[in-house]
Design an enzyme around this catalytic site. Structure first.
Site, PDB file in Angstrom:
ATOM      1  N   HIS A  24       0.835  -1.211   0.000  1.00 40.98           N
ATOM      2  CA  HIS A  24       0.000   0.000   0.000  1.00 40.98           C
ATOM      3  C   HIS A  24       0.874   1.267   0.000  1.00 40.98           C
ATOM      4  O   HIS A  24       0.549   2.240  -0.667  1.00 40.98           O
ATOM      5  CB  HIS A  24      -0.902   0.032   1.246  1.00 40.98           C
ATOM      6  CG  HIS A  24      -1.895  -1.084   1.332  1.00 40.98           C
ATOM      7  ND1 HIS A  24      -2.062  -1.854   2.458  1.00 40.98           N
ATOM      8  CD2 HIS A  24      -2.784  -1.569   0.422  1.00 40.98           C
ATOM      9  CE1 HIS A  24      -3.002  -2.755   2.249  1.00 40.98           C
ATOM     10  NE2 HIS A  24      -3.455  -2.609   1.021  1.00 40.98           N
ATOM     11  N   LYS A  48     -15.231  -8.317   4.326  1.00 42.35           N
ATOM     12  CA  LYS A  48     -14.273  -9.121   5.102  1.00 42.35           C
ATOM     13  C   LYS A  48     -14.370  -8.742   6.574  1.00 42.35           C
ATOM     14  O   LYS A  48     -14.567  -7.578   6.899  1.00 42.35           O
ATOM     15  CB  LYS A  48     -12.844  -8.826   4.637  1.00 42.35           C
ATOM     16  CG  LYS A  48     -12.611  -8.972   3.152  1.00 42.35           C
ATOM     17  CD  LYS A  48     -11.217  -8.465   2.793  1.00 42.35           C
ATOM     18  CE  LYS A  48     -11.085  -8.141   1.321  1.00 42.35           C
ATOM     19  NZ  LYS A  48      -9.926  -7.333   0.998  1.00 42.35           N
ATOM     20  N   ARG A  97      -1.802  -6.479  -8.428  1.00 42.07           N
ATOM     21  CA  ARG A  97      -0.760  -7.475  -8.179  1.00 42.07           C
ATOM     22  C   ARG A  97      -0.856  -8.526  -9.274  1.00 42.07           C
ATOM     23  O   ARG A  97      -0.618  -8.252 -10.427  1.00 42.07           O
ATOM     24  CB  ARG A  97      -0.945  -8.099  -6.788  1.00 42.07           C
ATOM     25  CG  ARG A  97      -0.487  -7.211  -5.665  1.00 42.07           C
ATOM     26  CD  ARG A  97      -1.081  -7.624  -4.356  1.00 42.07           C
ATOM     27  NE  ARG A  97      -2.530  -7.476  -4.377  1.00 42.07           N
ATOM     28  CZ  ARG A  97      -3.308  -7.612  -3.337  1.00 42.07           C
ATOM     29  NH1 ARG A  97      -2.805  -7.944  -2.175  1.00 42.07           N
ATOM     30  NH2 ARG A  97      -4.601  -7.431  -3.429  1.00 42.07           N
ATOM     31  N   SER A 135      -2.692  -7.926   2.900  1.00 46.25           N
ATOM     32  CA  SER A 135      -3.007  -7.776   4.330  1.00 46.25           C
ATOM     33  C   SER A 135      -3.382  -9.137   4.902  1.00 46.25           C
ATOM     34  O   SER A 135      -3.035  -9.453   6.044  1.00 46.25           O
ATOM     35  CB  SER A 135      -4.164  -6.798   4.509  1.00 46.25           C
ATOM     36  OG  SER A 135      -3.806  -5.521   4.053  1.00 46.25           O
TER      37      SER A 135
HETATM   38  P1  ADP Z   1      -9.574  -4.056  -0.749  1.00 41.07           P
HETATM   39  O1  ADP Z   1     -10.249  -4.713   0.383  1.00 41.07           O
HETATM   40  O2  ADP Z   1     -10.336  -2.941  -1.398  1.00 41.07           O
HETATM   41  O3  ADP Z   1      -8.923  -4.988  -1.743  1.00 41.07           O
HETATM   42  P2  ADP Z   1      -6.934  -3.597   0.277  1.00 41.07           P
HETATM   43  O4  ADP Z   1      -6.593  -2.746   1.441  1.00 41.07           O
HETATM   44  O5  ADP Z   1      -6.665  -5.054   0.394  1.00 41.07           O
HETATM   45  O6  ADP Z   1      -8.413  -3.270  -0.025  1.00 41.07           O
HETATM   46  O7  ADP Z   1      -6.198  -3.049  -1.006  1.00 41.07           O
HETATM   47  C1  ADP Z   1      -6.405  -1.739  -1.475  1.00 41.07           C
HETATM   48  C2  ADP Z   1      -5.769  -1.577  -2.833  1.00 41.07           C
HETATM   49  O8  ADP Z   1      -4.364  -1.791  -2.716  1.00 41.07           O
HETATM   50  C3  ADP Z   1      -6.232  -2.563  -3.906  1.00 41.07           C
HETATM   51  O9  ADP Z   1      -6.244  -1.884  -5.145  1.00 41.07           O
HETATM   52  C4  ADP Z   1      -5.181  -3.619  -3.905  1.00 41.07           C
HETATM   53  O10 ADP Z   1      -5.083  -4.251  -5.173  1.00 41.07           O
HETATM   54  C5  ADP Z   1      -3.945  -2.784  -3.614  1.00 41.07           C
HETATM   55  N1  ADP Z   1      -2.890  -3.578  -3.015  1.00 41.07           N
HETATM   56  C6  ADP Z   1      -2.951  -4.342  -1.908  1.00 41.07           C
HETATM   57  N2  ADP Z   1      -1.768  -4.965  -1.663  1.00 41.07           N
HETATM   58  C7  ADP Z   1      -0.938  -4.552  -2.653  1.00 41.07           C
HETATM   59  C8  ADP Z   1       0.429  -4.847  -3.005  1.00 41.07           C
HETATM   60  N3  ADP Z   1       1.145  -5.713  -2.294  1.00 41.07           N
HETATM   61  N4  ADP Z   1       0.953  -4.253  -4.104  1.00 41.07           N
HETATM   62  C9  ADP Z   1       0.195  -3.414  -4.828  1.00 41.07           C
HETATM   63  N5  ADP Z   1      -1.086  -3.100  -4.586  1.00 41.07           N
HETATM   64  C10 ADP Z   1      -1.648  -3.665  -3.515  1.00 41.07           C
END
Ligand code: ADP
Length: 172
Positions: A24, A48, A97, A135
């Site tokens: 992030h 979630k 990703r 996460s």
């Molecule tokens: P959501 O529940 O909306 O997927 P996340 O907090 O998991 O929320 O992710 C928010 C954004 O960050 C999404 O666009 C996700 O693809 C991106 N993201 C999460 N982890 C990574 C990572 N390791 N590298 C690049 N982008 C990421």
């Protein structure tokens, strides 16, 4: 709806951020190479079950970005595109990703475009270092006692282990 001019230099980066990871951080800092300001919008309600409450997720993110005035951290609820419009942002920023992200992100981007044609979704490819970082996996490893240092911002490490312990106690 009242039509407010959208700022093309302002992006909303929405997510659950439960917790914030280095992936992030990478998307946020690279987003700042395109946009003047990024609003990290922390989703209140999510399908979630989260480890941290929305208040905790916001507080942690504010701590992480405390020295970056061009990153604003805010909670949001309801339809993302309504929030983006209210904030006057011209873009939604998302990270990509593996191929597995693509279908869901594509569906969301198309739906958001249908709902608000003036708002563009901008995708940044992950840095290869964070390609397999999520996460979810960070929580799994931390709550089983594994080392997650280097995968999440330093400010997140202790609260993450503390929350894992608290959850294990609740479950016991
Ligand atoms: P959501 O529940 O909306 O997927 P996340 O907090 O998991 O929320 O992710 C928010 C954004 O960050 C999404 O666009 C996700 O693809 C991106 N993201 C999460 N982890 C990574 C990572 N390791 N590298 C690049 N982008 C990421």
């Amino acid at each position: 709806m009242e039509h407010k001019a959208l700022n093309p230099r302002l992006a909303v980066y929405p997510g659950t951020f439960d917790p914030l990871t280095k992936g992030h951080l990478s998307i946020t800092s690279r987003g700042l190479m395109i946009f003047d300001r990024v609003i990290l919008a922390v989703a209140k309600s999510t399908p979630k079950k989260t480890l941290f409450t929305v208040e905790e997720r916001v507080e942690l993110a504010r701590e992480v970005f405390r020295e970056q005035p061009n990153v604003l951290v805010e909670p949001f609820d309801g339809l993302l595109i309504d929030y983006v419009t209210r904030r006057g942002a011209g873009a939604v920023l998302r990270g990509l990703r593996a191929v597995s992200d693509f279908e869901y992100e594509f569906q969301m981007a198309l739906m958001n475009r249908r709902l608000a044609r003036d708002i563009q979704t901008v995708f940044l490819m992950t840095d290869y270092k964070w390609m397999y970082l999520s996460s979810t996996i960070v929580k799994e490893v931390a709550c089983h006692g594994g080392n997650v240092k280097g995968l999440v911002p330093d400010e997140v490490v202790s609260p993450l282990y503390a929350r894992c312990v608290a959850r294990a106690r609740e479950g016991a």
